[in-house]
Design an enzyme around this catalytic site. Structure first.
Site, short mmCIF file in Angstrom:
data_model
loop_
_atom_site.label_atom_id
_atom_site.label_comp_id
_atom_site.label_asym_id
_atom_site.label_seq_id
_atom_site.Cartn_x
_atom_site.Cartn_y
_atom_site.Cartn_z
N HIS A 193 -9.93 56.10 18.07
CA HIS A 193 -9.46 57.69 18.12
C HIS A 193 -8.44 57.78 19.12
O HIS A 193 -8.78 58.73 19.92
CB HIS A 193 -10.72 58.25 18.34
CG HIS A 193 -11.66 58.40 17.09
ND1 HIS A 193 -11.27 58.01 15.88
CD2 HIS A 193 -13.32 58.46 17.19
CE1 HIS A 193 -12.37 58.09 15.18
NE2 HIS A 193 -13.48 58.45 15.65
N HIS A 247 -12.79 65.88 13.57
CA HIS A 247 -14.09 65.24 13.69
C HIS A 247 -15.31 66.12 13.64
O HIS A 247 -16.08 65.86 14.57
CB HIS A 247 -13.86 64.23 14.90
CG HIS A 247 -14.83 62.99 14.70
ND1 HIS A 247 -16.09 62.88 14.91
CD2 HIS A 247 -14.29 61.63 14.87
CE1 HIS A 247 -16.40 61.72 14.85
NE2 HIS A 247 -15.38 60.91 14.68
N GLU A 304 -13.86 62.60 7.49
CA GLU A 304 -12.75 62.52 8.13
C GLU A 304 -11.34 62.06 7.39
O GLU A 304 -11.48 60.81 6.87
CB GLU A 304 -12.43 61.64 9.23
CG GLU A 304 -13.87 62.00 10.56
CD GLU A 304 -14.35 60.82 11.30
OE1 GLU A 304 -13.41 60.07 11.76
OE2 GLU A 304 -15.41 60.62 11.00
C1 BGC Z 1 -16.26 56.40 13.64
C2 BGC Z 1 -17.34 56.01 14.40
C3 BGC Z 1 -17.65 56.50 15.75
C4 BGC Z 1 -17.58 57.77 15.71
C5 BGC Z 1 -17.26 58.31 17.17
C6 BGC Z 1 -16.27 57.89 13.84
O1 BGC Z 1 -15.09 58.41 13.01
O2 BGC Z 1 -16.08 56.03 12.18
O3 BGC Z 1 -17.39 54.71 14.30
O4 BGC Z 1 -18.52 55.97 16.32
O5 BGC Z 1 -16.46 58.53 15.03
O6 BGC Z 1 -18.26 59.17 17.15
#
Ligand code: BGC
Length: 387
Positions: A143, A217, A354
């Protein structure tokens, strides 16, 4: 005596008439009072550790839907949606103070970038140069790294239109930030429409070739984040989910795609028809945290997924121009975070959908490219529609 009778009757009629008129007028007024007005209000949300001032914007439409967005991380802190009786409840996880966001959280409601999801070992090679990114998820980059777009203060500007209101956010990600090449100018526009939709338009331009993969998210719980609300939520396992994808990208132990595009048929990954999230989750190691390959991707806005929650009757649709959809069933929530209503966010208390390009695309030549070249524009639109 007769006179007195007539006088009393007239007085009574007048009183009744006044009461009736007053009642009617009062009712009209109170209805008007209840009627929601489209608009935006802005309030001070606090300061970051480095002293940057942060605001909280409340966007409202005429149907009564509200979305609260802060320019810290572009985070949606609250989003209300109507249930089957027309009652609005907050359906996203999050906090009501900036301090709690600053204290750390798993990307609640945030804009994620420069690259949503993982890049294996935080490395990729572009035009013969190997780039090393910040690693923040074991050996991998997740991310956008340690200080991703979810942790920066965005410049903000209100947008007022005839039937919708919006918030335009801008951020300049400098060349070398988190290891990425190029100055990347990013614009994200959140729009609340009169049709109970939250639309997100993303744009980005760069001065050096760079991977870009922006997403949003929010963790949704359509029964309501607040168990004192219309619901009484115990989590998202009873929500019925449909994903318009025949294939998904299987992952290794570090949640990095193997590169295969696998058919969902005869697997617990199959959401081609509505299925309860909890129905087969025990068959998926760790729970759902997978990228789906959306059917018939051509860059136009298409329906990617629908979720309905039987208790509240809420329905959410996800429309996107992107080729992929990460379905994350809140597997890493473990009750250690307490949300805005005082509820402990246990495992599977919220889910994320997402919209994105596939994880680790910079290292997977068979995946659609995520490389943005100078002179080109990255664009992405996603709509979360509530009905
Ligand atoms: C991911 C997860 C991750 C989470 C974080 C998601 O987008 O796919 O693996 O733990 O985000 O909060």
């Amino acid at each position: 005596m007769k006179k007195y009778f007539y006088f009393s009757a007239a007085a009574l009629c007048l009183t009744l008439l006044m009461f009736f008129l007053g009642g009617c007028c009062g009712k009209v007024n109170s209805n008007q009072g209840k009627e929601s007005k489209m608009g935006i209000t802005k309030s001070f949300f606090g300061k970051t550790e480095t002293g940057q001032a942060v605001d909280l914007y409340t966007l409202s439409n005429s149907k009564g839907m509200t979305v609260k967005i802060t320019n810290y991380g572009g985070i949606v802190t609250s989003l209300t949606a109507p249930d089957k009786k027309g009652n609005f409840n907050d359906v996203v996880l999050g906090f009501d103070t900036l301090e709690k966001y600053l204290a750390g959280h798993p990307y609640f409601g945030a804009i994620v970038g420069r690259y949503g999801n993982r890049i294996a070992k935080g490395r990729f090679t572009l035009n013969g140069v190997e780039y090393k990114l910040a690693t923040n998820n074991g050996e991998n980059h997740l991310h956008g790294g340690i200080n991703g777009f979810d942790k920066v203060v965005w410049q903000s500007e209100e947008i007022h239109k005839k039937n919708e209101v919006g918030l335009r956010l801008h951020y300049l990600s400098k060349d070398g930030e988190e290891g990425y090449p190029g100055n990347l100018s990013v614009v994200v526009i959140y729009t609340l429409t009169g049709n109970n939709e939250l639309k997100i338009d993303y744009e980005a331009e760069t001065d050096k070739a760079t991977p870009v993969n922006l997403t949003h998210h929010s963790y949704f719980n359509l029964e309501g984040e607040d168990p004192g609300g219309s619901g009484g939520s115990n989590g998202i396992l009873g929500h019925l989910l449909t994903i318009h994808a025949d294939r998904f990208t299987p992952v290794d132990n570090g949640l990095i795609p193997t590169g295969e595009l696998k058919n969902v048929q005869d697997t617990p990954m199959d959401f081609l028809t509505p299925r309860a999230i909890g129905e087969r989750i025990s068959l998926v190691e760790g729970g759902y945290d997978h990228n789906y390959v959306l059917n018939n991707w051509d860059g136009s806005l298409k329906l990617a997924a629908s979720v309905s929650e039987p208790v509240s009757g809420r329905i959410m649709e996800v429309w996107t121009t992107e080729p992929g959809l990460q379905f994350y069933s809140g597997n890493f929530l473990d009750g250690t975070i307490t949300g805005k209503s005082g509820k402990k966010y246990e495992k599977h208390y919220g889910f994320c959908l997402e919209t994105q390009h596939f994880p680790d695309s910079p290292n997977k030549p068979n995946f659609p490219s995520t490389i943005l070249e100078p002179g080109k524009k990255y664009t992405h639109t996603t709509v979360y529609r509530f009905r």
